[in-house]
Design a protein around this motif. Structure first.
Motif, short mmCIF file in Angstrom:
data_model
loop_
_atom_site.label_atom_id
_atom_site.label_comp_id
_atom_site.label_asym_id
_atom_site.label_seq_id
_atom_site.Cartn_x
_atom_site.Cartn_y
_atom_site.Cartn_z
N GLU A 226 0.83 -1.20 0.00
CA GLU A 226 0.00 0.00 0.00
C GLU A 226 0.86 1.26 0.00
O GLU A 226 0.56 2.24 -0.69
N HIS A 227 1.96 1.24 0.75
CA HIS A 227 2.85 2.39 0.83
C HIS A 227 4.20 2.09 0.16
O HIS A 227 5.25 2.57 0.59
N GLY A 228 4.14 1.32 -0.92
CA GLY A 228 5.36 0.98 -1.65
C GLY A 228 6.08 2.18 -2.21
O GLY A 228 7.32 2.21 -2.27
N ARG A 229 5.32 3.19 -2.60
CA ARG A 229 5.96 4.41 -3.12
C ARG A 229 6.79 5.07 -2.02
O ARG A 229 7.91 5.54 -2.27
N ASP A 230 6.26 5.11 -0.81
CA ASP A 230 7.02 5.68 0.31
C ASP A 230 8.29 4.87 0.57
O ASP A 230 9.33 5.43 0.92
N ILE A 231 8.19 3.54 0.44
CA ILE A 231 9.36 2.70 0.69
C ILE A 231 10.47 3.03 -0.30
O ILE A 231 11.64 3.23 0.09
N HIS A 232 10.14 3.11 -1.58
CA HIS A 232 11.17 3.42 -2.57
C HIS A 232 11.68 4.85 -2.41
O HIS A 232 12.87 5.12 -2.60
N ARG A 233 10.80 5.75 -2.05
CA ARG A 233 11.24 7.12 -1.78
C ARG A 233 12.20 7.14 -0.60
O ARG A 233 13.22 7.85 -0.61
N ALA A 234 11.90 6.37 0.44
CA ALA A 234 12.75 6.34 1.64
C ALA A 234 14.14 5.82 1.33
O ALA A 234 15.15 6.39 1.78
N VAL A 235 14.23 4.73 0.55
CA VAL A 235 15.54 4.16 0.24
C VAL A 235 16.37 5.15 -0.59
O VAL A 235 17.57 5.32 -0.36
N ALA A 236 15.73 5.82 -1.56
CA ALA A 236 16.45 6.83 -2.33
C ALA A 236 16.88 8.00 -1.45
O ALA A 236 17.98 8.54 -1.60
N ALA A 237 16.02 8.40 -0.50
CA ALA A 237 16.37 9.50 0.40
C ALA A 237 17.55 9.12 1.30
O ALA A 237 18.41 9.96 1.60
N LEU A 238 17.61 7.87 1.73
CA LEU A 238 18.74 7.42 2.54
C LEU A 238 20.05 7.57 1.75
O LEU A 238 21.07 8.00 2.31
N ALA A 239 20.01 7.23 0.47
CA ALA A 239 21.21 7.40 -0.36
C ALA A 239 21.61 8.86 -0.45
O ALA A 239 22.80 9.20 -0.36
#
Length: 718
Positions: A304-317
């Protein structure tokens, strides 16, 4: 006496990041051997266990070789052979009548990545359906949510060349089972490890990749955003962020920092199930053991919040200064665009909602014509019960373009036989590397099979459609795609590909949207020579507010639902001989016994009185599935798994998608992928512990048809 022998270059068509270049040996018009191209750096001469026996598929005795018309009830799979002339004429008459009554939007195309080839997958088909005025399909079953999540940070989701992972000293494989689904990248990971790198896997399942890693971070399913916020909180607390660099390259850091500070380390531990010391150690390793590369693929998006997950991993980088790698598809989307004008209709549906669309009695106009190609929705689309109910409609005229009698083809009114990859021309992009390949036809089409493109050309002619590009040949489309003028295609043309087979896009080494905020574009089609090439300026990297939100259908979501269905179900790609549903109906590719079993942890099994091999009922409000239990130490308590990609006729008449969640996260249900992995179920032991006869019975073994050349069954020369 042996006849003429030739070797023809091509490339694999499967929905796989590796898009392997291959060579087909042909003797007397028969393909007798297939191998990976040893000269292509990423393929390096190796194909995968799925594709090594691909010639068996080409010459399989169950291959569809003539057009078919249904003569029995839908789903029963009884057909009679008809001529191409009759098939095209009947389809044209039925489509014309439907459009006359309801308008063009009554026609729904349904396709995905049965082939990734640009020509056979969609260029001509897209033109055809646009000319009809058909309903537009958002092909968002997979990949799009990840695209948007990365783009939310980068502007365009253009990560680094994946092969540069070999230069890292810390490799983080986040939500990707690289050894299984991206196996040609693994040698680059091993090169990094040989040079001293530590390989870390973040995944809720102890996949084969996690088992080969130096460190497995096994977070609870769907809690990745909380883990990222915890890592950023530690980096900020311990002064491990280059704030000057961040101020120069990104905006939104104060808002992200506030969110990270608001989530305590104890809260992160409680949400993710990861120990505090591990979270601190991972944060410090990211800060001190560089260069660090984070590799993320698409599995995490199916929430449901997969977009947030991918956004989070990119933000960590971005925050940590790590390298970031994801799908390379966006490079090819920019460089290889079809420039033919398309008239787009207003109505759009998300392919994840097929069951809803086909069973919605209030939909205006109704979908009364379904044209399915390059996809097996009866097996792979969520909400399977409604999908099948829709396919059973007597008033739905269904055309399926296929190579085999799939679960979906069994519901068709007309089935049209199509070519395999070694029988047609195509231009292959990739989403796991930067090489473009030309797939040349190695043999003539088997039986009466036709390429997808020729089928749509014949339909367009029968329907008397008049639109740009509908009559283009396959070779013309290839040349047009390569003639966009995009700088990444410098030196890449049809002549070079015909001679060499493949070429790397002219993307500079080390380039990514993380470091370069100007993206080159193709010049307008009417542009004159000279002048600076156009670019898209992306501006600063985007951070901003980010919060962990549990999915509604999760243990931390709707409490009443979680009490009734306390187990999270993941539908995993876990068989080396499967790829989506490509091989789910083939004896040679199925395990022994041929059963899609339920994996369950020892603790959860013991709580339910389930032993290894017991027959179990897996159920929720969407449906149920009966299968055998496999006690597994790969799974944490509270998580169960059933493999994805099986055909219903290789299981109990239903697949895992009878259970899976079709909901699309975000504010727009038309944009994004379904939440397959946010699915809650309960499991109970079947009283007599006898699995259904359809599942337990050994499926008849059928050998591939051996052509007159005497080709060996493993694809090797005799």
């Amino acid at each position: 006496m042996s006849g003429a022998t030739s070797v023809v270059r091509g490339a694999c068509h499967h929905d796989c990041p590796d898009t392997c270049a291959w060579e087909v040996t042909v003797r007397d018009g028969v393909a007798v051997h297939l191998r990976g191209d040893p000269a292509q750096p990423f393929t390096d001469g190796q194909l995968c266990p799925k594709v090594n026996p691909f010639l068996d598929r080409v010459y399989h005795p169950d291959r569809l070789l003539r057009p078919l018309r249904r003569i029995g009830p839908k789903g029963e799979g009884r057909f009679e052979a008809i001529s191409w002339e009759t098939a095209i004429s009947e389809i044209a008459d039925r489509v014309s009548a439907a459009i006359s009554r309801h308008g063009g939007e009554t026609v729904l195309p349904y396709s995905l990545d049965g082939t990734q080839g640009l020509v056979q997958k969609g260029v001509l088909a897209d033109r055809f359906f646009a000319a009809l005025g058909a309903t537009r399909l958002n092909r968002h079953l997979c990949g799009v949510t990840a695209w948007h999540g990365a783009a939310d940070v980068l502007g365009l989701p253009l990560g680094a060349d994946p092969t540069e992972i070999a230069d890292a000293r810390t490799v983080i494989l986040w939500g990707t089972n690289t050894l299984l689904t991206n196996r040609h990248l693994w040698p680059y990971v091993e090169t990094a490890r040989t040079n001293g790198a530590t390989v870390i896997v973040v995944d809720p399942v102890a996949t084969m990749t996690a088992q080969r890693a130096d460190w497995h971070i096994q977070a609870r399913p769907g809690t990745d955003v909380a883990l990222v916020l915890g890592l950023i909180g530690i980096l900020e607390r311990d002064g491990l962020i280059d704030l000057e660099r961040l101020a120069e390259t990104a905006v939104g850091w104060p808002e992200l920092r506030t969110e990270a500070q608001a989530l305590s380390l104890d809260e992160v531990v409680g949400i993710t199930g990861i120990g505090a010391s591990d979270i601190v150690e991972l944060a410090h390793r990211i800060a001190h053991s560089g260069p660090v590369t984070i590799r993320a693929l698409i599995g995490m998006e199916h929430r449901e919040h997969g977009r947030d997950i991918h956004r989070a991993v990119a933000a960590l980088a971005v925050v940590s200064g790590a390298g970031y790698m994801r799908s390379t598809q966006a490079y090819f989307d920019l460089a290889l665009a079809d420039l033919a004008p398309l008239h787009r209709t207003e109505r759009v549906v998300n392919m994840a909602a097929l069951g809803e669309v086909l069973t919605d009695t209030a939909l205006e106009p109704p979908v009364t014509v379904l044209v399915n190609y390059g996809c097996n929705p009866a097996a792979v689309t969520p909400d399977q019960n409604r999908v099948l109910a829709g396919l059973e409609r007597d008033d739905l005229f269904t055309v399926v373009i296929e190579q085999f009698m799939t679960d979906t083809a069994r519901y068709a009114d007309i089935v049209l036989p199509t070519t395999t990859q070694i029988e047609h021309l195509d231009l292959m992009n990739a989403w796991g590397h930067l090489y473009v390949s030309l797939n040349l036809p190695a043999i003539e089409p088997v039986g009466e099979c036709l390429p997808n493109t020729e089928i749509f050309r014949r339909l367009a002619s029968a329907l008397e459609l008049d639109a740009p590009g509908l009559g283009d040949s396959d070779s013309q489309m290839v040349r047009d795609l390569l003639a966009s003028g995009h700088p990444w295609l410098d030196g890449v043309d049809c002549e070079r590909l015909e001679h060499e087979g493949w070429a790397r896009l002219a993307v500079p080494a080390g380039w990514s949207a993380m470091s370069s905020r100007e993206v080159p574009l193709a010049p307008p089609s009417d542009a004159e020579g000279g002048g600076a090439p156009p670019v898209r300026r992306l501006g600063p990297l985007l951070l901003g507010r980010l919060r962990y939100r549990p999915a509604a259908e999760s243990p931390d979501g709707d409490a009443a639902q979680a009490q009734r269905f306390p187990l999270t179900l993941m539908s995993l790609k876990q068989h080396q001989r499967f790829l989506n549903s490509h091989y789910g109906g083939f004896e040679h590719h199925l395990p022994d016994p041929p059963l899609a079993r339920l994996e369950i942890s020892g603790a959860d099994a013991a709580e339910r009185g389930i032993a290894e091999g017991d027959s179990v009922r897996v159920f929720n409000d969407r449906g149920e599935l009966t299968t055998d239990a496999e006690i597994s130490d790969r799974l944490q308590p509270g998580l169960v798994a059933i493999p994805f990609g099986w055909w219903a006729n290789s299981a109990e008449a239903r697949t895992v998608n009878v259970l899976t969640n079709a909901a699309v996260g975000g504010s727009d249900p038309l944009i994004g992928s379904p939440a397959f992995h946010d699915t809650l179920v309960e499991v109970e032991r079947v009283a007599d512990s006898a699995a259904p006869a359809r599942q337990r019975a050994a499926r008849p073994k059928r050998q591939a048809q051996v052509p007159p050349s005497g080709r060996a069954s493993d694809g090797s020369p005799p």
